[in-house]
Design a protein around this motif. Structure first.
Motif, PDB file in Angstrom:
ATOM      1  N   ALA A  77       0.976  -1.210  -0.220  1.00 46.44           N
ATOM      2  CA  ALA A  77      -0.201  -0.106  -0.095  1.00 46.44           C
ATOM      3  C   ALA A  77       0.881   1.171   0.079  1.00 46.44           C
ATOM      4  CB  ALA A  77      -0.903   0.122   1.245  1.00 46.44           C
ATOM      5  N   ASP A  78       1.963   1.373   0.843  1.00 49.23           N
ATOM      6  CA  ASP A  78       2.699   2.484   0.635  1.00 49.23           C
ATOM      7  C   ASP A  78       3.370   2.551  -0.600  1.00 49.23           C
ATOM      8  OD1 ASP A  78       4.377   4.318   2.023  1.00 49.23           O
ATOM      9  OD2 ASP A  78       5.297   3.285   3.693  1.00 49.23           O
ATOM     10  N   ALA A  79       3.848   1.505  -0.959  1.00 47.11           N
ATOM     11  CA  ALA A  79       4.442   1.763  -2.450  1.00 47.11           C
ATOM     12  C   ALA A  79       3.380   2.298  -3.424  1.00 47.11           C
ATOM     13  CB  ALA A  79       5.427   0.278  -2.843  1.00 47.11           C
ATOM     14  N   ILE A  80       2.383   1.711  -3.329  1.00 46.35           N
ATOM     15  CA  ILE A  80       1.341   2.082  -4.472  1.00 46.35           C
ATOM     16  C   ILE A  80       0.909   3.746  -4.080  1.00 46.35           C
ATOM     17  CG2 ILE A  80      -1.177   1.797  -4.885  1.00 46.35           C
ATOM     18  CD1 ILE A  80      -0.857  -1.039  -4.401  1.00 46.35           C
ATOM     19  N   ALA A  81       0.956   3.992  -2.901  1.00 42.64           N
ATOM     20  CA  ALA A  81       0.660   5.400  -2.572  1.00 42.64           C
ATOM     21  C   ALA A  81       1.613   6.368  -3.029  1.00 42.64           C
ATOM     22  CB  ALA A  81       0.477   5.591  -1.001  1.00 42.64           C
ATOM     23  N   THR A  82       2.930   5.791  -3.116  1.00 44.95           N
ATOM     24  CA  THR A  82       4.004   6.959  -3.635  1.00 44.95           C
ATOM     25  C   THR A  82       4.553   6.789  -5.082  1.00 44.95           C
ATOM     26  OG1 THR A  82       5.537   5.118  -2.606  1.00 44.95           O
ATOM     27  CG2 THR A  82       5.249   7.209  -0.929  1.00 44.95           C
ATOM     28  N   GLY A  83       3.570   5.579  -5.520  1.00 41.49           N
ATOM     29  CA  GLY A  83       3.965   5.409  -6.961  1.00 41.49           C
ATOM     30  C   GLY A  83       5.335   4.463  -7.407  1.00 41.49           C
ATOM     31  N   GLU A  84       5.689   3.941  -6.107  1.00 42.92           N
ATOM     32  CA  GLU A  84       6.956   3.106  -6.194  1.00 42.92           C
ATOM     33  C   GLU A  84       6.343   1.741  -6.910  1.00 42.92           C
ATOM     34  OE1 GLU A  84       9.628   3.225  -2.861  1.00 42.92           O
ATOM     35  OE2 GLU A  84       8.203   4.304  -2.220  1.00 42.92           O
ATOM     36  N   ARG A  85       7.547   0.983  -7.503  1.00 46.43           N
ATOM     37  CA  ARG A  85       7.131  -0.426  -7.780  1.00 46.43           C
ATOM     38  C   ARG A  85       6.927  -1.136  -6.886  1.00 46.43           C
ATOM     39  NH1 ARG A  85      10.694  -3.287 -10.435  1.00 46.43           N
ATOM     40  NH2 ARG A  85      12.323  -2.624  -9.222  1.00 46.43           N
ATOM     41  N   ILE A  86       5.875  -2.128  -6.866  1.00 51.64           N
ATOM     42  CA  ILE A  86       5.763  -3.034  -5.826  1.00 51.64           C
ATOM     43  C   ILE A  86       6.141  -4.405  -6.269  1.00 51.64           C
ATOM     44  CG2 ILE A  86       3.500  -1.991  -5.079  1.00 51.64           C
ATOM     45  CD1 ILE A  86       2.112  -4.214  -6.085  1.00 51.64           C
ATOM     46  N   GLY A  87       6.919  -4.544  -7.551  1.00 51.95           N
ATOM     47  CA  GLY A  87       7.402  -5.994  -7.797  1.00 51.95           C
ATOM     48  C   GLY A  87       8.306  -6.378  -6.504  1.00 51.95           C
ATOM     49  N   PRO A  88       9.376  -5.617  -6.141  1.00 51.75           N
ATOM     50  CA  PRO A  88      10.235  -6.240  -5.140  1.00 51.75           C
ATOM     51  C   PRO A  88       9.470  -6.848  -3.753  1.00 51.75           C
ATOM     52  CG  PRO A  88      10.986  -4.006  -5.850  1.00 51.75           C
ATOM     53  CD  PRO A  88       9.727  -4.320  -6.490  1.00 51.75           C
ATOM     54  N   ILE A  89       8.337  -6.278  -3.652  1.00 52.53           N
ATOM     55  CA  ILE A  89       7.546  -6.478  -2.554  1.00 52.53           C
ATOM     56  C   ILE A  89       6.816  -7.795  -2.939  1.00 52.53           C
ATOM     57  CG2 ILE A  89       5.836  -6.080  -0.745  1.00 52.53           C
ATOM     58  CD1 ILE A  89       6.313  -3.041  -1.712  1.00 52.53           C
ATOM     59  N   GLU A  90       6.445  -7.679  -4.054  1.00 55.18           N
ATOM     60  CA  GLU A  90       5.762  -9.224  -4.457  1.00 55.18           C
ATOM     61  C   GLU A  90       6.841 -10.588  -4.557  1.00 55.18           C
ATOM     62  OE1 GLU A  90       2.036  -7.538  -7.118  1.00 55.18           O
ATOM     63  OE2 GLU A  90       4.078  -7.708  -8.086  1.00 55.18           O
TER      64      GLU A  90
END
Ligand code: ATP
Ligand code: MG
Length: 458
Positions: free
Chosen positions: A371-384
């Motif tokens: 959620a934090d990454a989505i909110a800041t427009g970062e890639r969520i790939g690494p989290i996935e």
């Protein structure tokens, strides 16, 4: 724009279920015995919106003793308030049957001192908002709307029944309920209701914190949680119940390499929480509080990612003030402290990564990070990737049984003391890092550490 589905047709829009069948039967049984009986309040509202009600309430002119005589399985809830719970067959839930009543004076800002049994008009008038003040006769298929609830539902308005200030004065929990319903349905607050709410918001503090926490919980687990928190902030309720969160407004924080408005960012994170599985209260609360530390700590811990100690402390204090259960408070603190801990987790030593990924709250932490990454427009790939890595492993490798224990050290001729723990900890780290793989290697490593004066290696 019409949000409301006409009540005469909800039978087609909301599938019939055993709960509704039982709620209909309760009404017909009361009617057959010569009483008046109607569905009341939230269930009528929900059906008109085309949503299946979570539960059904019935209002009647029968008094509790009469209700109890008519049904085999009943539980008395509040006899003096005229409420009896009627238990249905398996799967049909239970129906709260309450005698039409008017409430006496409210002395403590929360509960009436006395109640009088009355008629539908009085019973509607004691309810909080017009959309919650309607009755429905399921036998005749007729709406009984004595407070203009249908128009407000159609227009999308939360309006207090009667004088808003007087109604909030009686029961201050209604201040939060107004926000909860407005957020949940995407409704506007009727202007006079909103005025009174804004003026009286600080008085929410007279309500028991447990009740405040309960409303907050219901708002935060709901998908419209960000709308609810925005409204709470705008009317002044947030400042009254969670001052450090309200203080985020107008502050900037660094997120995703940019300076962003802390409050707007917090709302964006609340909005971005993944919905499957359903968002837990602890996750949503951690998201709400995740920027509440004055400024992020930069200190690195043992080769691991930085922990937000201050943010964790603030979140813990808020959870404590709301008297949340210890387990919930601890989880919230852990989530906020570790809010950045998954960043670059692939690069940290295995002895840091593995315990983190084996933590009980890891699913919530992954969701918070996404959620934090989505909110800041970062890639969520690494989290996935982290999530996939974790799922691909059986439980063992993340949290394997220790290879040696204190008894082994005694057998090596060491005497118990502070060095015991540091040796065991170091051997454990070596085990998680894959440097030490067998019990024999672990014993050899322990001996080596003991010979070196018990100082852990680099
Ligand atoms: P939900 O779907 O959240 O349960 P609800 O409207 O059913 O919404 P409840 O708290 O279950 O809410 O209450 C049932 C009904 O009782 C409400 O619809 C309202 O008419 C009345 N009511 C509940 N709490 C209050 C209150 N604090 N003041 C006045 N009326 C209330
Ligand atoms: Mg209800």
């Amino acid at each position: 724009m019409s949000r409301v589905r006409f009540v005469n047709s909800f039978h087609e829009t909301v599938p019939a279920d055993p709960k509704r069948a039982f709620a209909t039967e309760v009404v017909s049984r009361l009617r057959a015995a010569g009483f008046r009986a109607l569905w009341a309040g939230g269930c009528v509202r929900d059906l008109m919106l085309g949503e299946p009600p979570s539960d059904y309430d019935v209002a009647t002119d029968a008094v509790p003793e009469q209700v109890m005589r008519l049904f085999r399985r009943t539980v008395t809830v509040g006899l003096s308030f005229g409420v009896v719970r009627v238990l249905g067959p398996q799967g049909a839930g239970e129906v709260e049957v309450a005698t039409f009543r008017s409430d006496g004076r409210y002395l403590d800002g929360r509960r009436p001192e006395t109640v009088c049994f009355g008629n539908p008009a009085e019973d509607a008038a004691r309810r909080d908002f017009t959309i919650n003040g309607m009755f429905f006769d399921p036998i005749e298929g007729a709406l009984v709307d004595l407070v203009g609830g249908r128009d407000d539902l159609q227009r999308g308005v939360v309006r207090a029944i009667g004088d808003p200030a007087a109604r909030f004065e009686e029961d201050k929990l209604r201040l939060l309920r107004a926000i909860r319903f407005a957020a949940r349905f995407g409704f506007a607050l009727e202007p006079a209701t909103r005025d009174a709410l804004e003026r009286m918001a600080p008085q929410i503090r007279v309500v028991a914190v447990e009740r405040i926490a309960q409303e907050l919980r219901r708002m935060l687990v709901h998908p419209r949680r960000a709308a609810a928190m925005r409204l709470c902030a705008d009317v002044g309720l947030l400042a009254a119940i969670l001052p450090p969160i309200d203080a985020l407004r107008g502050r900037t924080v660094a997120a995703g390499g940019r300076e962003v408005d802390a409050w707007a960012h917090t709302l964006a994170v609340l909005d971005a929480l993944p919905t499957d599985p359903p968002v837990t209260f602890t996750l949503a609360f951690a998201a709400l509080a995740h920027e509440a530390g004055e400024s992020p700590d930069r200190a690195e811990t043992g080769g691991g990612p930085p922990l937000d100690e201050r943010g964790g402390d603030v979140a813990g204090q808020l959870a404590g003030a709301l008297r949340l259960a210890n387990a919930e408070r601890e989880r919230i603190v852990w989530l906020v402290r570790h809010r950045r801990a998954l960043r670059g987790v692939g690069a940290v030593p295995a002895h840091v990564r593995k315990p983190l990924l084996a933590s009980e709250g890891i699913d919530e932490l992954i969701a918070l990070h996404c959620a934090d990454a989505i909110a800041t427009g970062e890639r969520i790939g690494p989290i996935e990737e982290v999530a996939r890595y974790r799922e691909s492993l059986p439980e063992g490798p993340l949290d394997p049984a220790p290879l040696i224990n204190g008894d082994d050290l005694k057998r090596l001729g060491l005497s118990p003391g502070p060095e015991f723990k540091s040796i065991l900890d170091e051997v454990r780290r070596n085990q998680l890092d894959g440097i030490v793989k067998t019990r024999e290697e672990a014993l050899a490593r322990a001996r080596e550490l003991a010979d070196r004066g018990s100082r852990p290696g680099p």
